[in-house]
Write an enzyme that holds these catalytic residues in place. Structure first.
Site, PDB file in Angstrom:
ATOM      1  CG  LEU A 129      -1.972   1.159   1.430  1.00 50.98           C
ATOM      2  CD1 LEU A 129      -2.973   1.036   0.435  1.00 50.98           C
ATOM      3  CD2 LEU A 129      -2.506   0.934   2.812  1.00 50.98           C
ATOM      4  CG  HIS A 233       8.601   2.489   9.604  1.00 48.08           C
ATOM      5  ND1 HIS A 233       8.134   3.878   9.092  1.00 48.08           N
ATOM      6  CD2 HIS A 233       9.940   2.439   9.211  1.00 48.08           C
ATOM      7  CE1 HIS A 233       9.337   4.371   8.821  1.00 48.08           C
ATOM      8  NE2 HIS A 233      10.404   3.856   8.826  1.00 48.08           N
TER       9      HIS A 233
HETATM   10  C1  LIG Z   1      -0.584   3.908   4.262  1.00 47.88           C
HETATM   11  C2  LIG Z   1      -1.323   5.205   3.538  1.00 47.88           C
HETATM   12  C3  LIG Z   1      -1.637   4.658   1.999  1.00 47.88           C
HETATM   13  C4  LIG Z   1      -2.274   6.040   4.268  1.00 47.88           C
HETATM   14  O1  LIG Z   1      -2.708   6.788   3.637  1.00 47.88           O
HETATM   15  P1  LIG Z   1      -2.999   8.286   4.328  1.00 47.88           P
HETATM   16  O2  LIG Z   1      -1.611   8.789   4.864  1.00 47.88           O
HETATM   17  O3  LIG Z   1      -3.363   9.505   3.362  1.00 47.88           O
HETATM   18  O4  LIG Z   1      -4.128   8.001   5.447  1.00 47.88           O
HETATM   19  P2  LIG Z   1      -5.055   8.884   6.260  1.00 47.88           P
HETATM   20  O5  LIG Z   1      -6.420   9.041   5.553  1.00 47.88           O
HETATM   21  O6  LIG Z   1      -4.346  10.355   6.684  1.00 47.88           O
HETATM   22  O7  LIG Z   1      -5.296   7.994   7.581  1.00 47.88           O
HETATM   23  C5  LIG Z   1      -5.826   7.009   7.542  1.00 47.88           C
HETATM   24  C6  LIG Z   1      -6.217   6.582   8.928  1.00 47.88           C
HETATM   25  O8  LIG Z   1      -4.980   6.184   9.676  1.00 47.88           O
HETATM   26  C7  LIG Z   1      -5.093   7.309  11.132  1.00 47.88           C
HETATM   27  N1  LIG Z   1      -3.574   8.061  11.133  1.00 47.88           N
HETATM   28  C8  LIG Z   1      -3.078   8.648  10.011  1.00 47.88           C
HETATM   29  N2  LIG Z   1      -1.874   8.858  10.739  1.00 47.88           N
HETATM   30  C9  LIG Z   1      -1.843   8.201  11.438  1.00 47.88           C
HETATM   31  C10 LIG Z   1      -0.516   8.332  12.671  1.00 47.88           C
HETATM   32  N3  LIG Z   1       0.540   8.726  12.612  1.00 47.88           N
HETATM   33  N4  LIG Z   1      -0.862   7.188  13.794  1.00 47.88           N
HETATM   34  C11 LIG Z   1      -2.001   6.638  14.197  1.00 47.88           C
HETATM   35  N5  LIG Z   1      -3.116   6.714  13.203  1.00 47.88           N
HETATM   36  C12 LIG Z   1      -2.833   7.710  12.047  1.00 47.88           C
HETATM   37  C13 LIG Z   1      -5.960   8.442  10.422  1.00 47.88           C
HETATM   38  O9  LIG Z   1      -6.709   8.995  11.473  1.00 47.88           O
HETATM   39  C14 LIG Z   1      -7.261   7.423   9.616  1.00 47.88           C
HETATM   40  O10 LIG Z   1      -7.910   6.813  10.715  1.00 47.88           O
HETATM   41  P3  LIG Z   1      -9.509   7.188  11.024  1.00 47.88           P
HETATM   42  O11 LIG Z   1     -10.178   7.032   9.597  1.00 47.88           O
HETATM   43  O12 LIG Z   1      -9.939   6.147  12.029  1.00 47.88           O
HETATM   44  O13 LIG Z   1      -9.247   8.617  11.401  1.00 47.88           O
HETATM   45  C15 LIG Z   1       0.153   6.308   3.328  1.00 47.88           C
HETATM   46  O14 LIG Z   1       0.375   6.834   4.839  1.00 47.88           O
HETATM   47  C16 LIG Z   1       1.402   5.727   2.956  1.00 47.88           C
HETATM   48  O15 LIG Z   1       1.485   5.595   1.750  1.00 47.88           O
HETATM   49  N6  LIG Z   1       2.340   5.655   3.741  1.00 47.88           N
HETATM   50  C17 LIG Z   1       3.787   5.067   3.308  1.00 47.88           C
HETATM   51  C18 LIG Z   1       3.840   3.723   2.888  1.00 47.88           C
HETATM   52  C19 LIG Z   1       3.336   2.716   3.842  1.00 47.88           C
HETATM   53  O16 LIG Z   1       3.826   2.774   5.193  1.00 47.88           O
HETATM   54  N7  LIG Z   1       2.452   1.998   3.545  1.00 47.88           N
HETATM   55  C20 LIG Z   1       2.058   0.829   4.422  1.00 47.88           C
HETATM   56  C21 LIG Z   1       2.781  -0.262   4.311  1.00 47.88           C
HETATM   57  S1  LIG Z   1       2.181  -1.782   5.264  1.00 47.88           S
HETATM   58  C22 LIG Z   1       1.393  -2.603   3.965  1.00 47.88           C
HETATM   59  O17 LIG Z   1       1.357  -2.177   2.700  1.00 47.88           O
HETATM   60  C23 LIG Z   1       0.431  -3.575   4.498  1.00 47.88           C
HETATM   61  C24 LIG Z   1      -0.921  -2.849   5.146  1.00 47.88           C
HETATM   62  C25 LIG Z   1      -1.841  -2.744   3.934  1.00 47.88           C
HETATM   63  O18 LIG Z   1      -1.529  -3.254   2.823  1.00 47.88           O
HETATM   64  O19 LIG Z   1      -2.902  -2.685   4.342  1.00 47.88           O
END
Ligand SMILES: CC(C)(COP(=O)(O)OP(=O)(O)OC[C@H]1O[C@@H](n2cnc3c(N)ncnc32)[C@H](O)[C@@H]1OP(=O)(O)O)[C@@H](O)C(=O)NCCC(=O)NCCSC(=O)CCC(=O)O
Length: 339
Positions: A129, A233
């Site tokens: 993701l 992480h």
């Molecule tokens: C994972 C995503 C795609 C998520 O997108 P966004 O950052 O736009 O998400 P968002 O809409 O801001 O937040 C989604 C939900 O997470 C919560 N949220 C956001 N940041 C947070 C934090 N630091 N701690 C706790 N919760 C948090 C928000 O309140 C929301 O929950 P509520 O709705 O409850 O308010 C992104 O952050 C990303 O690309 N991250 C970097 C790559 C990564 O780490 N990918 C995951 C790898 S792990 C993997 O791939 C396996 C998992 C999987 O595939 O699902």
């Protein structure tokens, strides 16, 4: 509502995948910044979308892309595996306890141990993701993550009864993994970055081959390695929250490589899979409605987008914007779930 849409990956997405893989900062097993590995992924995904499931248990991979249909820009990606561990064993560490009592000392000790298992073999997996940093916090991460569950619902027989997701483990400022340094690294003669690079090109198998097979008492690990067990992480916290919202739980399985948590759920209990509804589009108009995820199609024709919908007579009324983004007309059937 935006004109962003989830669609199957095609071979020409290599450039986009590679660009995104470069932005992950490493340690992201399912999205390695290596062209050969990504070409292989796209080929595997191509085959998965082209087939219709022959009833045999196979580990197929579906790669999905997030595209802005107004500009053609790709801003995110995600993946789904149908049954992990069919070709190579799928190893995890299970955290268990061994309690022992000494009558003479009148002491009871609980030792925590890591046991190498293939318990999760055969499960489906969601992973890979990634949303472009410039698009975060606007609901598109949610669209990416949950589109996979609508895809699984639309193709339910191809997936297992259990689904897992591996979150990246803790990586320190120098790019090293304290868990790797304290455990696996001692058996490989390479640091985490070297192992990560090797892993990107040759896959996970060498780790499984050289990994110690005996249970490990966590009391014998370094403090920093122990502290990393089951911790995601920091950049994975949003992913973890979204998994928890879907009903995934940490059931004491961790990644053997970096100690990151493996989250699991019963497929039919994943909230989006369980609660999605199938409806006919009975009208399309420009009136505001409630926010939902709407998906159409099953394989190469699969599409999913955030949309405004209302209940209509015998089906749902869809916003014009969503109908354009998803190429839908009155009479089409969609899967949908409120946001
Ligand atoms: C994972 C995503 C795609 C998520 O997108 P966004 O950052 O736009 O998400 P968002 O809409 O801001 O937040 C989604 C939900 O997470 C919560 N949220 C956001 N940041 C947070 C934090 N630091 N701690 C706790 N919760 C948090 C928000 O309140 C929301 O929950 P509520 O709705 O409850 O308010 C992104 O952050 C990303 O690309 N991250 C970097 C790559 C990564 O780490 N990918 C995951 C790898 S792990 C993997 O791939 C396996 C998992 C999987 O595939 O699902």
């Amino acid at each position: 509502m935006s004109s962003f849409c989830i669609r199957p990956a095609v071979d020409s997405d290599l450039r986009h995948l590679y660009e995104m893989a470069k932005l992950t900062g490493g340690g992201f097993t399912n999205l390695p910044p290596d062209r050969r590995a990504l070409i292989a992924k796209l080929a595997r995904s191509h085959d998965a979308f082209a087939g219709d499931g022959d009833g045999k248990v196979k580990d197929e991979l579906f790669v999905l892309m997030l595209e802005d249909r107004a500009t053609g820009e790709v801003r995110g990606t995600c993946q789904i595996f149908t049954h992990v561990g069919q070709k190579h064993p799928f190893y995890s560490y299970r955290i268990g306890t061994l309690t022992q009592h000494s009558r003479e000392l009148d002491r009871t000790f609980r030792a925590e141990m890591l046991s190498l298992t293939t318990d999760l073999e055969g499960a489906s997996e969601v992973g890979g993701l990634f949303l472009h940093p410039g698009e975060r916090a606007g609901g598109l991460g949610l669209l990416l993550a949950r589109s996979r569950y609508l895809f699984m619902r639309a193709n339910r027989p191809r997936f297992a009864d259990r689904v897992l997701a591996e979150l990246r483990g803790v990586i320190d400022e120098a790019g090293g993994s304290p868990f790797w340094d304290g455990l696996a690294g001692r058996f490989f003669g390479m640091n985490f970055q070297e192992a990560d690079q090797f892993n990107a090109i040759h896959g996970h198998q060498f780790i499984a081959d050289l990994m110690p097979k005996h249970p490990i008492y966590t009391a014998m690990l370094t403090e920093t390695a122990r502290a990393a067990i089951g911790l995601p992480h920091p950049s994975g916290r949003a992913a973890m929250r979204m998994l928890e919202n879907e009903g995934f739980a940490f059931e004491h399985y961790i990644d053997i490589f970096d100690g990151g948590p493996t989250m699991t759920a019963r497929t039919d209990q994943v909230r989006t899979i369980r609660d999605a509804r199938e409806s006919t589009v009975v009208a399309i108009d420009a009136h505001p409605g409630r926010e939902a995820l709407v998906a159409t199609g099953r394989l190469t024709d699969f599409r999913c987008a955030l949309a405004e919908i209302r209940d209509g007579d015998g089906g749902i009324i869809l916003s014009e914007q969503a109908a354009n983004t998803l190429d839908l007309t009155v009479g089409d059937t969609v899967l949908h779930i409120d946001r």
